[in-house]
Scaffold this active site. Sequence first.
Site, PDB file in Angstrom:
ATOM      1  N   ASP A 105     -14.800 -27.703 -61.398  1.00 36.09           N
ATOM      2  CA  ASP A 105     -14.533 -29.106 -61.072  1.00 36.09           C
ATOM      3  C   ASP A 105     -13.917 -29.811 -62.279  1.00 36.09           C
ATOM      4  OD1 ASP A 105     -15.715 -28.682 -58.639  1.00 36.09           O
ATOM      5  OD2 ASP A 105     -17.667 -29.430 -59.263  1.00 36.09           O
TER       6      ASP A 105
HETATM    7  N1  URA Z   1     -20.470 -25.507 -59.218  1.00 30.33           N
HETATM    8  C1  URA Z   1     -20.092 -26.802 -59.197  1.00 30.33           C
HETATM    9  O1  URA Z   1     -20.726 -27.618 -58.525  1.00 30.33           O
HETATM   10  N2  URA Z   1     -19.016 -27.162 -59.907  1.00 30.33           N
HETATM   11  C2  URA Z   1     -18.317 -26.299 -60.683  1.00 30.33           C
HETATM   12  O2  URA Z   1     -17.351 -26.698 -61.327  1.00 30.33           O
HETATM   13  C3  URA Z   1     -18.726 -24.957 -60.696  1.00 30.33           C
HETATM   14  C4  URA Z   1     -19.809 -24.590 -59.965  1.00 30.33           C
END
Ligand code: URA
Length: 240
Positions: A105
């Site tokens: 993310d």
């Molecule tokens: N899980 C998440 O919620 N975000 C990420 O970036 C990676 C794993």
Amino acid sequence: MERLDKILSNYGGLTRSTAKEYLKKGRISVNGSIFKDGSIKVSESDEILMDNKPVVRKKFRYFMLNKPSGYISSTEDEQADTSPNVVSLLKNEGVKGLFPVGRLDKDTTGLLIITNDGELGHRLTSPSRNIEKCYIAEVDGILTKEDTEAFSKGFEFKEFTSKPAKLEILNTDTENNTSIAKVRISEGKYHQVKRMFLKRNCKVLKLQRVSEGNLNLDETLKPGEYRELTDEELDLIQQN
Ligand code: URA
């Protein structure tokens, strides 16, 4: 000029130990002669055959990036987002076709492999491989052993049921009502870690990926810094 064993692992898809074995068994030839010593150096124009098939020396590059917050690693669902893409951090390398292996993310930091090797990228992100990813999460709320148990059972989501995950509580801060935990998952669904914590009524405040399979984030890399994977690390991820 490059070492024969290095070429076999970089471009022939062999681990260093298999390359050694292939050489020993006489399965590798250079310009028509069998070579058993991987330390010899060969040039671009030398023809290398593995089991009589040419080893194509395509220049693949493999980097480890400590992803900073604020960078996107996908081009699909965040198209409207004009934030910079992680690949822009490697623009001075001048390598075409680089892409991040898997995605984090925008606000997640930590280990991200960047490469131009599509086959490896595909292999590492294939759900059937169950490659374990480890995250350090800071969450809103005090985690307890009930949370650890719930993670180990998996959660029901609208589109899937998560596999058992390991939650290890590292620290709880009752004054600020926050906790820090290590989470290991072997899947990579959209916002998975955040959604798992939400199932326990905890909001993720910070998330950092610290390992993927047997590859660990180099802690000397500051957010936004990257380096080429070492031969040993490349071997490790090829074994994943
Ligand atoms: N899980 C998440 O919620 N975000 C990420 O970036 C990676 C794993």
